[in-house]
Design an enzyme around this catalytic site. Structure first.
Site, PDB file in Angstrom:
ATOM      1  N   ASP A 115      21.523 -94.337 -34.166  1.00 33.78           N
ATOM      2  CA  ASP A 115      22.128 -93.816 -33.160  1.00 33.78           C
ATOM      3  C   ASP A 115      21.740 -92.160 -33.123  1.00 33.78           C
ATOM      4  O   ASP A 115      20.414 -92.115 -33.001  1.00 33.78           O
ATOM      5  CB  ASP A 115      23.775 -94.000 -33.473  1.00 33.78           C
ATOM      6  CG  ASP A 115      24.575 -93.374 -32.236  1.00 33.78           C
ATOM      7  OD1 ASP A 115      24.848 -94.056 -31.324  1.00 33.78           O
ATOM      8  OD2 ASP A 115      25.174 -92.295 -32.618  1.00 33.78           O
ATOM      9  N   HIS A 297      26.029-102.526 -31.740  1.00 31.91           N
ATOM     10  CA  HIS A 297      25.594-101.012 -31.936  1.00 31.91           C
ATOM     11  C   HIS A 297      25.467-100.613 -33.564  1.00 31.91           C
ATOM     12  O   HIS A 297      24.496 -99.940 -33.893  1.00 31.91           O
ATOM     13  CB  HIS A 297      26.504-100.110 -31.243  1.00 31.91           C
ATOM     14  CG  HIS A 297      25.840 -98.648 -31.400  1.00 31.91           C
ATOM     15  ND1 HIS A 297      24.628 -98.348 -30.731  1.00 31.91           N
ATOM     16  CD2 HIS A 297      26.560 -97.542 -31.900  1.00 31.91           C
ATOM     17  CE1 HIS A 297      24.442 -97.113 -30.969  1.00 31.91           C
ATOM     18  NE2 HIS A 297      25.313 -96.498 -31.673  1.00 31.91           N
TER      19      HIS A 297
END
Length: 320
Positions: A115, A297
């Site tokens: 991320d 994610h």
């Protein structure tokens, strides 16, 4: 440092933190494995995360012979959280990682980022290429520097309600909402099997903080989630949100950097992630290998064994 992990989080193989002075701040660093093995590796968390997000990777990397360093980056956990917004630009965040290497006496290391941590690792390879051995990034592919600063461009394309833009244009608003709903926000955020098209992607983070019924399924136990909640009760969210508030500043800081990253690179995507895969990745990262895992994610927490296998297999192929 001996390979002894005797923290209160033993069951997850998580070490106790140490605190080091680096680049004008104090970093909370979780370290495991033996120094001077010639195999240093640094794991960089994203937002809104914590070094604990790498709890499944640390034991596997130590077993493979690596000296593992996992900092809570500035603004997170018990690391320093400067009040100035500009203290969180890409020059400062990558400077912290360089100072971390200096502290442990390493000229270079392999860096793994997820991320926002991936964004910092990409920036590190651009700004300090000689300090990077190899790159492994999860979720966020390389973001090329276009003709317009990133937030300015996103505002034109997505409007002022997109959370990247909102963080920058409505200072303090999101910070307060997330701080008021820490546990609920994090519980609602760390989910898997979430529909790819949420009802309102623009105000996604604020909506998650207020939602009473989250989508999908939790990716962690209540005791694991409590580690994240406790950390943000200490740090708050402003430091991490300030990373977003420097995106246009970063665009200017990277103006003179060579945009090509020549380092051996592994890019790991989650096929259910909202972040799209890059169509131009190989153009800017010519020595990249791509792996896709069937998850969302939070790749290394959703699919820890598969993530470890992909990382260790690739490192072995690189003669490490």
């Amino acid at each position: 440092m001996t390979n002894v992990m005797n923290s209160p989080l033993d069951k997850t193989g998580f070490p106790k933190p140490t605190f080091i002075s680096a680049n004008g701040v104090e970093l909370e660093v979780y370290e495991a494995g033996r120094q001077n093995t010639g195999k240093p590796i640094v794991l960089c968390h994203g937002w809104p995360e914590h070094a604990f997000s790498w709890r499944f990777q640390i034991p596997a990397l130590v077993k493979a012979g690596y000296h593992v360093m996992v900092p809570n980056q500035r603004g997170f956990g018990n690391s320093s959280a400067p009040s100035e917004t500009t203290a969180y630009d890409i020059a400062q965040l990558t400077g912290d990682l360089v100072a971390l290497l200096d502290h442990y006496g390493y000229k270079k290391a392999t860096f793994i980022g997820h991320d926002w941590g991936a964004n910092i690792v990409w920036g590190l390879a651009l700004l300090h290429p000689t300090r990077v051995n190899k790159v492994i990034n999860l979720a966020l592919p390389y973001q090329q520097r276009g003709e317009k600063p990133w937030i300015e461009l996103m505002e034109e394309v997505f409007g002022g309600d997109h959370y990247f833009v909102h963080f920058n244009r409505q200072l303090g608003v999101a910070d307060a909402i997330l701080d008021e709903n820490k546990a609920q926000f994090l519980r609602n955020l760390f989910r898997k099997n979430v529909p790819l098209a949420p009802p309102d992607p623009g105000m996604l983070m604020m909506n998650l903080a207020r939602a009473e019924k989250p989508l999908g399924e939790p990716i962690m136990s209540e005791s694991e989630l409590a580690v994240f909640v406790s950390a943000f009760q200490t740090s708050g969210f402003t430091g991490g949100i300030n990373w977003y508030r420097n995106l246009d500043r970063n665009w200017h800081l990277l103006a003179d950097a060579n945009p090509i990253i020549p380092h051996p690179t592994l890019m790991i995507y989650g096929t259910q992630d909202m972040i799209p895969q890059s169509e131009s990745l190989q153009e800017f990262v010519p020595n990249v290998e791509v792996v896709s895992l069937d998850c969302g994610h939070w790749i290394q927490q959703e699919k820890p064994e598969e993530t470890n296998q992909a990382i260790l297999q690739w490192l072995k192929q690189q003669n490490e």
